[in-house]
Design a protein around this motif. Structure first.
Motif, PDB file in Angstrom:
ATOM      1  N   THR A  80       0.829  -1.202   0.000  1.00  0.00           N
ATOM      2  CA  THR A  80       0.000   0.000   0.000  1.00  0.00           C
ATOM      3  C   THR A  80       0.862   1.250   0.000  1.00  0.00           C
ATOM      4  O   THR A  80       0.590   2.217  -0.726  1.00  0.00           O
ATOM      5  N   ALA A  81       1.920   1.214   0.820  1.00  0.00           N
ATOM      6  CA  ALA A  81       2.830   2.364   0.875  1.00  0.00           C
ATOM      7  C   ALA A  81       3.495   2.583  -0.476  1.00  0.00           C
ATOM      8  O   ALA A  81       3.639   3.720  -0.939  1.00  0.00           O
ATOM      9  N   GLN A  82       3.861   1.474  -1.139  1.00  0.00           N
ATOM     10  CA  GLN A  82       4.499   1.597  -2.446  1.00  0.00           C
ATOM     11  C   GLN A  82       3.532   2.165  -3.473  1.00  0.00           C
ATOM     12  O   GLN A  82       3.902   3.015  -4.294  1.00  0.00           O
ATOM     13  N   GLN A  83       2.263   1.695  -3.386  1.00  0.00           N
ATOM     14  CA  GLN A  83       1.263   2.206  -4.326  1.00  0.00           C
ATOM     15  C   GLN A  83       1.032   3.697  -4.120  1.00  0.00           C
ATOM     16  O   GLN A  83       0.967   4.473  -5.088  1.00  0.00           O
ATOM     17  N   GLU A  84       0.943   4.121  -2.851  1.00  0.00           N
ATOM     18  CA  GLU A  84       0.769   5.548  -2.575  1.00  0.00           C
ATOM     19  C   GLU A  84       1.971   6.344  -3.056  1.00  0.00           C
ATOM     20  O   GLU A  84       1.839   7.441  -3.567  1.00  0.00           O
ATOM     21  N   LYS A  85       3.161   5.755  -2.877  1.00  0.00           N
ATOM     22  CA  LYS A  85       4.373   6.451  -3.288  1.00  0.00           C
ATOM     23  C   LYS A  85       4.409   6.634  -4.797  1.00  0.00           C
ATOM     24  O   LYS A  85       4.822   7.675  -5.304  1.00  0.00           O
ATOM     25  N   ASN A  86       3.937   5.578  -5.516  1.00  0.00           N
ATOM     26  CA  ASN A  86       3.904   5.707  -6.973  1.00  0.00           C
ATOM     27  C   ASN A  86       2.879   6.733  -7.422  1.00  0.00           C
ATOM     28  O   ASN A  86       3.062   7.391  -8.438  1.00  0.00           O
ATOM     29  N   TRP A  87       1.796   6.842  -6.636  1.00  0.00           N
ATOM     30  CA  TRP A  87       0.718   7.731  -7.066  1.00  0.00           C
ATOM     31  C   TRP A  87       1.035   9.175  -6.735  1.00  0.00           C
ATOM     32  O   TRP A  87       0.764  10.079  -7.511  1.00  0.00           O
ATOM     33  N   LEU A  88       1.625   9.419  -5.556  1.00  0.00           N
ATOM     34  CA  LEU A  88       1.783  10.792  -5.089  1.00  0.00           C
ATOM     35  C   LEU A  88       2.997  11.458  -5.715  1.00  0.00           C
ATOM     36  O   LEU A  88       3.969  11.768  -5.046  1.00  0.00           O
ATOM     37  N   GLN A  89       2.934  11.681  -7.011  1.00  0.00           N
ATOM     38  CA  GLN A  89       3.960  12.468  -7.669  1.00  0.00           C
ATOM     39  C   GLN A  89       3.601  13.947  -7.521  1.00  0.00           C
ATOM     40  O   GLN A  89       2.444  14.278  -7.291  1.00  0.00           O
ATOM     41  N   PRO A  90       4.606  14.823  -7.648  1.00  0.00           N
ATOM     42  CA  PRO A  90       4.298  16.260  -7.503  1.00  0.00           C
ATOM     43  C   PRO A  90       3.264  16.769  -8.498  1.00  0.00           C
ATOM     44  O   PRO A  90       2.450  17.625  -8.154  1.00  0.00           O
ATOM     45  N   ARG A  91       3.245  16.211  -9.723  1.00  0.00           N
ATOM     46  CA  ARG A  91       2.262  16.719 -10.684  1.00  0.00           C
ATOM     47  C   ARG A  91       0.845  16.361 -10.280  1.00  0.00           C
ATOM     48  O   ARG A  91      -0.114  16.943 -10.761  1.00  0.00           O
ATOM     49  N   VAL A  92       0.696  15.379  -9.364  1.00  0.00           N
ATOM     50  CA  VAL A  92      -0.641  15.031  -8.901  1.00  0.00           C
ATOM     51  C   VAL A  92      -1.104  15.971  -7.797  1.00  0.00           C
ATOM     52  O   VAL A  92      -2.223  16.462  -7.826  1.00  0.00           O
ATOM     53  N   TRP A  93      -0.218  16.242  -6.823  1.00  0.00           N
ATOM     54  CA  TRP A  93      -0.720  16.965  -5.660  1.00  0.00           C
ATOM     55  C   TRP A  93      -0.493  18.465  -5.714  1.00  0.00           C
ATOM     56  O   TRP A  93      -1.065  19.193  -4.905  1.00  0.00           O
ATOM     57  N   VAL A  94       0.306  18.959  -6.637  1.00  0.00           N
ATOM     58  CA  VAL A  94       0.594  20.394  -6.618  1.00  0.00           C
ATOM     59  C   VAL A  94      -0.639  21.215  -6.973  1.00  0.00           C
ATOM     60  O   VAL A  94      -0.964  22.193  -6.298  1.00  0.00           O
ATOM     61  N   GLY A  95      -1.376  20.780  -7.988  1.00  0.00           N
ATOM     62  CA  GLY A  95      -2.529  21.558  -8.437  1.00  0.00           C
ATOM     63  C   GLY A  95      -3.599  21.735  -7.373  1.00  0.00           C
ATOM     64  O   GLY A  95      -3.910  22.868  -6.985  1.00  0.00           O
ATOM     65  N   PRO A  96      -4.175  20.633  -6.869  1.00  0.00           N
ATOM     66  CA  PRO A  96      -5.199  20.782  -5.829  1.00  0.00           C
ATOM     67  C   PRO A  96      -4.691  21.486  -4.577  1.00  0.00           C
ATOM     68  O   PRO A  96      -5.410  22.305  -3.988  1.00  0.00           O
ATOM     69  N   SER A  97      -3.428  21.222  -4.202  1.00  0.00           N
ATOM     70  CA  SER A  97      -2.901  21.857  -2.996  1.00  0.00           C
ATOM     71  C   SER A  97      -2.796  23.366  -3.179  1.00  0.00           C
ATOM     72  O   SER A  97      -3.173  24.127  -2.286  1.00  0.00           O
ATOM     73  N   LEU A  98      -2.296  23.779  -4.346  1.00  0.00           N
ATOM     74  CA  LEU A  98      -2.151  25.218  -4.567  1.00  0.00           C
ATOM     75  C   LEU A  98      -3.509  25.907  -4.565  1.00  0.00           C
ATOM     76  O   LEU A  98      -3.676  26.954  -3.937  1.00  0.00           O
ATOM     77  N   LEU A  99      -4.483  25.294  -5.233  1.00  0.00           N
ATOM     78  CA  LEU A  99      -5.800  25.935  -5.282  1.00  0.00           C
ATOM     79  C   LEU A  99      -6.432  25.986  -3.896  1.00  0.00           C
ATOM     80  O   LEU A  99      -7.018  27.004  -3.504  1.00  0.00           O
ATOM     81  N   SER A 100      -6.277  24.897  -3.110  1.00  0.00           N
ATOM     82  CA  SER A 100      -6.817  24.906  -1.754  1.00  0.00           C
ATOM     83  C   SER A 100      -6.112  25.941  -0.893  1.00  0.00           C
ATOM     84  O   SER A 100      -6.746  26.612  -0.070  1.00  0.00           O
ATOM     85  N   LEU A 101      -4.797  26.089  -1.090  1.00  0.00           N
ATOM     86  CA  LEU A 101      -4.074  27.080  -0.297  1.00  0.00           C
ATOM     87  C   LEU A 101      -4.477  28.502  -0.677  1.00  0.00           C
ATOM     88  O   LEU A 101      -4.482  29.390   0.178  1.00  0.00           O
TER      89      LEU A 101
END
Lengths: 191, 102
Positions: A80-101
């Protein structure tokens, strides 16, 4: 008391950041327990000792232990940790995080622009809470009872296994007719 | 007896809420999504307790109790659903749940 509030809210925010950035579920859960304990300290410094105690007992105690048992039962570990690590690339989380911030920045700006609110904390003890809870909020208490009842019945009904489900180790070998061997041998030796 | 700025408490609650929102938006595992929902509920409760402390009334704490009971019921039903999903699909990836697509 004010210093207590600042320190514990800092700890809460830091631990929450750690919760949403961990890959392993157990690590995230333990950081969330730390965050909930820090929020309980915030409640204590706000003059709400009853709610602080309930936060520790129910949130950090009961609900988090439920999560931990669940993760242990499903045996979620390194894959599970490996799957999350593969999924959580910066291009995935930067957009939603920036808009939420950006939205957070707007809320903070609105809060700071308003008139200055000064909270004079005095302890609202369990007696006042109980008198209010069983006085004017008695209908809410009964509806909460209904909700918990519906939650229990719903969880028992949904969690019931309707069709026969084999464990994943057994299911792999079912087609080849080696099920009996699987049962006799420990599952780790079969695979 | 002490006094501090009310904005700071609400800002802390807003920061916690946004962190939970980021967790819901970016995570792929259902367990992490449920955890982030817990963070959001908790921060909403923090805002309620802060508002109750402003007027020194117990109503904020009463609302926090309701939120607590709601979170407990939500977690039990949600974890039962996740258990069923895991038994049917052998995964907790939200991308694996796509029967309704075709």
């Amino acid at each position: 008391m004010s210093l207590l509030f600042y320190i514990s809210s800092f700890v809460a925010i830091l631990a929450t950041v750690m919760v949403i950035t961990r890959y392993h579920p157990i690590h995230a859960l333990l950081y969330l327990v730390v965050s909930l304990l820090a929020v309980a300290m915030v409640f204590l410094s706000l003059g709400a000792p009853f709610v602080a105690v309930l936060e520790v007992i129910i949130y950090a105690g009961a609900i988090m232990v439920l999560f931990i048992f669940f993760i242990m039962m499903l045996n979620l570990g390194s894959e599970t940790a490996q799957q999350e690590k593969n999924w959580l690339q910066p291009r995935v989380w930067v957009g939603p995080s920036l808009l939420s911030l950006v939205l957070l920045g707007e809320v903070v700006m609105l809060l700071l622009k308003g008139q200055n609110i000064v909270i004079q904390t005095s302890v609202v003890d369990a007696r006042k809470v109980a008198l209010s809870l069983y006085g004017e909020y008695i209908v809410g208490v009964e509806l909460t009872g209904f909700l918990l009842m519906a939650g229990i019945v719903g969880a028992a009904h949904i969690g019931k296994q309707k069709k026969r489900n084999l464990h994943r180790f057994l299911q792999e070998n079912e087609n080849t007719g080696t099920t009996i061997k699987t049962i006799i041998c420990p599952p780790s030796t079969v695979k | 007896m002490s006094s501090f700025n009310g904005e700071i408490v609400l800002i802390v609650a807003a920061i916690l809420f946004v962190l939970g929102l980021i967790g819901v938006l970016t995570r792929k595992n259902i367990i992490f999504i449920l955890l982030s929902v817990e963070i959001m509920l908790n921060s909403a409760g923090l805002a309620f307790v802060a508002a109750g402390a402003k007027w020194q009334q117990p109503d904020g704490q009463v609302m926090f109790l309701f939120i607590l009971a709601m979170a407990a019921a939500e977690v039990s039903v949600g974890l039962a659903l996740v258990l069923q999903i895991y038994h049917q699909h052998k995964t907790l990836d939200v991308d694996g749940l796509k029967e309704l697509r075709d």
